[in-house]
Write a protein that holds these residues in place. Sequence first.
Motif, PDB file in Angstrom:
ATOM      1  N   TRP A  34       1.021  -1.050   0.241  1.00  0.00           N
ATOM      2  CA  TRP A  34      -0.104   0.364   0.004  1.00  0.00           C
ATOM      3  C   TRP A  34       1.409   0.891   0.056  1.00  0.00           C
ATOM      4  O   TRP A  34       1.835   1.523   0.948  1.00  0.00           O
ATOM      5  CB  TRP A  34      -0.861  -0.355   1.445  1.00  0.00           C
ATOM      6  CG  TRP A  34      -1.616   1.352   1.309  1.00  0.00           C
ATOM      7  CD1 TRP A  34      -1.515   2.495   2.259  1.00  0.00           C
ATOM      8  CD2 TRP A  34      -2.883   2.038   0.629  1.00  0.00           C
ATOM      9  NE1 TRP A  34      -2.134   3.728   2.188  1.00  0.00           N
ATOM     10  CE2 TRP A  34      -3.159   2.858   1.653  1.00  0.00           C
ATOM     11  CE3 TRP A  34      -3.473   1.238  -0.126  1.00  0.00           C
ATOM     12  CZ2 TRP A  34      -4.210   4.013   0.972  1.00  0.00           C
ATOM     13  CZ3 TRP A  34      -4.493   1.653  -0.028  1.00  0.00           C
ATOM     14  CH2 TRP A  34      -4.733   2.942   0.238  1.00  0.00           C
TER      15      TRP A  34
ATOM     16  N   GLY B 276      -4.964  -6.806  -3.324  1.00  0.00           N
ATOM     17  CA  GLY B 276      -5.653  -5.297  -2.659  1.00  0.00           C
ATOM     18  C   GLY B 276      -6.813  -5.873  -1.761  1.00  0.00           C
ATOM     19  O   GLY B 276      -6.816  -5.373   0.031  1.00  0.00           O
TER      20      GLY B 276
ATOM     21  N   ILE C 100      -2.378   0.645  -4.134  1.00  0.00           N
ATOM     22  CA  ILE C 100      -2.178  -0.898  -4.289  1.00  0.00           C
ATOM     23  C   ILE C 100      -0.696  -1.158  -5.427  1.00  0.00           C
ATOM     24  O   ILE C 100      -1.362  -0.428  -6.517  1.00  0.00           O
ATOM     25  CB  ILE C 100      -3.056  -1.915  -4.977  1.00  0.00           C
ATOM     26  CG1 ILE C 100      -3.626  -1.448  -3.729  1.00  0.00           C
ATOM     27  CG2 ILE C 100      -2.129  -3.456  -4.134  1.00  0.00           C
ATOM     28  CD1 ILE C 100      -3.972  -2.167  -1.977  1.00  0.00           C
TER      29      ILE C 100
ATOM     30  N   ILE D 123      -7.779  -2.209  -5.625  1.00  0.00           N
ATOM     31  CA  ILE D 123      -8.072  -2.922  -3.937  1.00  0.00           C
ATOM     32  C   ILE D 123      -9.269  -3.697  -4.003  1.00  0.00           C
ATOM     33  O   ILE D 123      -9.133  -5.230  -3.816  1.00  0.00           O
ATOM     34  CB  ILE D 123      -8.188  -1.603  -3.127  1.00  0.00           C
ATOM     35  CG1 ILE D 123      -7.751  -1.989  -1.426  1.00  0.00           C
ATOM     36  CG2 ILE D 123      -9.786  -1.004  -2.787  1.00  0.00           C
ATOM     37  CD1 ILE D 123      -8.112  -0.978  -0.722  1.00  0.00           C
TER      38      ILE D 123
ATOM     39  N   HIS E 244      -8.319   5.032  -1.335  1.00  0.00           N
ATOM     40  CA  HIS E 244      -7.745   4.644  -2.676  1.00  0.00           C
ATOM     41  C   HIS E 244      -8.020   5.489  -4.089  1.00  0.00           C
ATOM     42  O   HIS E 244      -9.214   5.709  -4.018  1.00  0.00           O
ATOM     43  CB  HIS E 244      -8.741   2.563  -2.600  1.00  0.00           C
ATOM     44  CG  HIS E 244      -8.322   2.588  -3.680  1.00  0.00           C
ATOM     45  ND1 HIS E 244      -6.870   1.643  -4.209  1.00  0.00           N
ATOM     46  CD2 HIS E 244      -9.141   1.826  -4.892  1.00  0.00           C
ATOM     47  CE1 HIS E 244      -7.297   1.883  -4.910  1.00  0.00           C
ATOM     48  NE2 HIS E 244      -8.085   1.462  -5.710  1.00  0.00           N
TER      49      HIS E 244
END
Length: 256
Positions: free
Chosen positions: A110, A145, A115, A139, A164
């Motif tokens: 992360w 993810g 990701i 993700i 995200h």
Amino acid sequence: MDESGKYRAPALDKGLDILELLAGAPTGMSQAEIAKSLGRTTNENYRMLDTLVRRHYVTRSPEGDRFMLSLKMLVLAQQHPPRRRLLDIAEPLMRALSLESEQSCHLALWEDGDIVIASAFSAPGNWRQSLRPGAVIGIYNTGSGRVLAAFQSKEARLRMLADHNLVIGEEQADTTGLNAELDALKVKGCAVEPSKTVRGTTNISFPVLDPSGNAIAALTCPFIERIDDYRAPNVEQVTEMFGKAAREIGRQINGE
């Protein structure tokens, strides 16, 4: 200089006090609660909180009345020597794993809303499916993810989902249904599921865990099945290999 002869940086002390306080407050704290806990007035903390929010070390709740620690500290930790140490430990095991399983493998981390594939090894032989190092993936629609999000505290997971950045082809999932899926995945200990991005691939993903049981990385195999006369390791065997490798990476990282 204080009585011990050491120079002081009062502003830095105040900022660190706020970060350390919020690290132990999973649901966040209001400005008044922060001031009361630190024995300061809200005015004393205002500029410091504003700076921490502007620099993305602290985030506001959607309502704007509570402050929470962001994942930026984790990102910085992964970008500095500890991340290099993770790769130094993981890559020899991943190289051997790729040869043993006859499948490709990659390690995902992360990083500030994304990701990212930190390292990858392609399967030996003619047939392979692999991701390149540096690739940014979803993700919601990848094993990596989903594993990284599943193996976090509920508060950290919610922040990950909120921060995200969607990638091309990825759709944001309903949070309630997704959380139930991720909770089940965490109980199972890994993700072994058909790819949500391409046909004919089974994603096998295991978390690399820190001492608190949170995922610092995801070790993943984009498994492709041979259907000719060649007898390569099957999905159950490869799953066992990847689980063993992920646990060994975690063991070495945590100095066990």
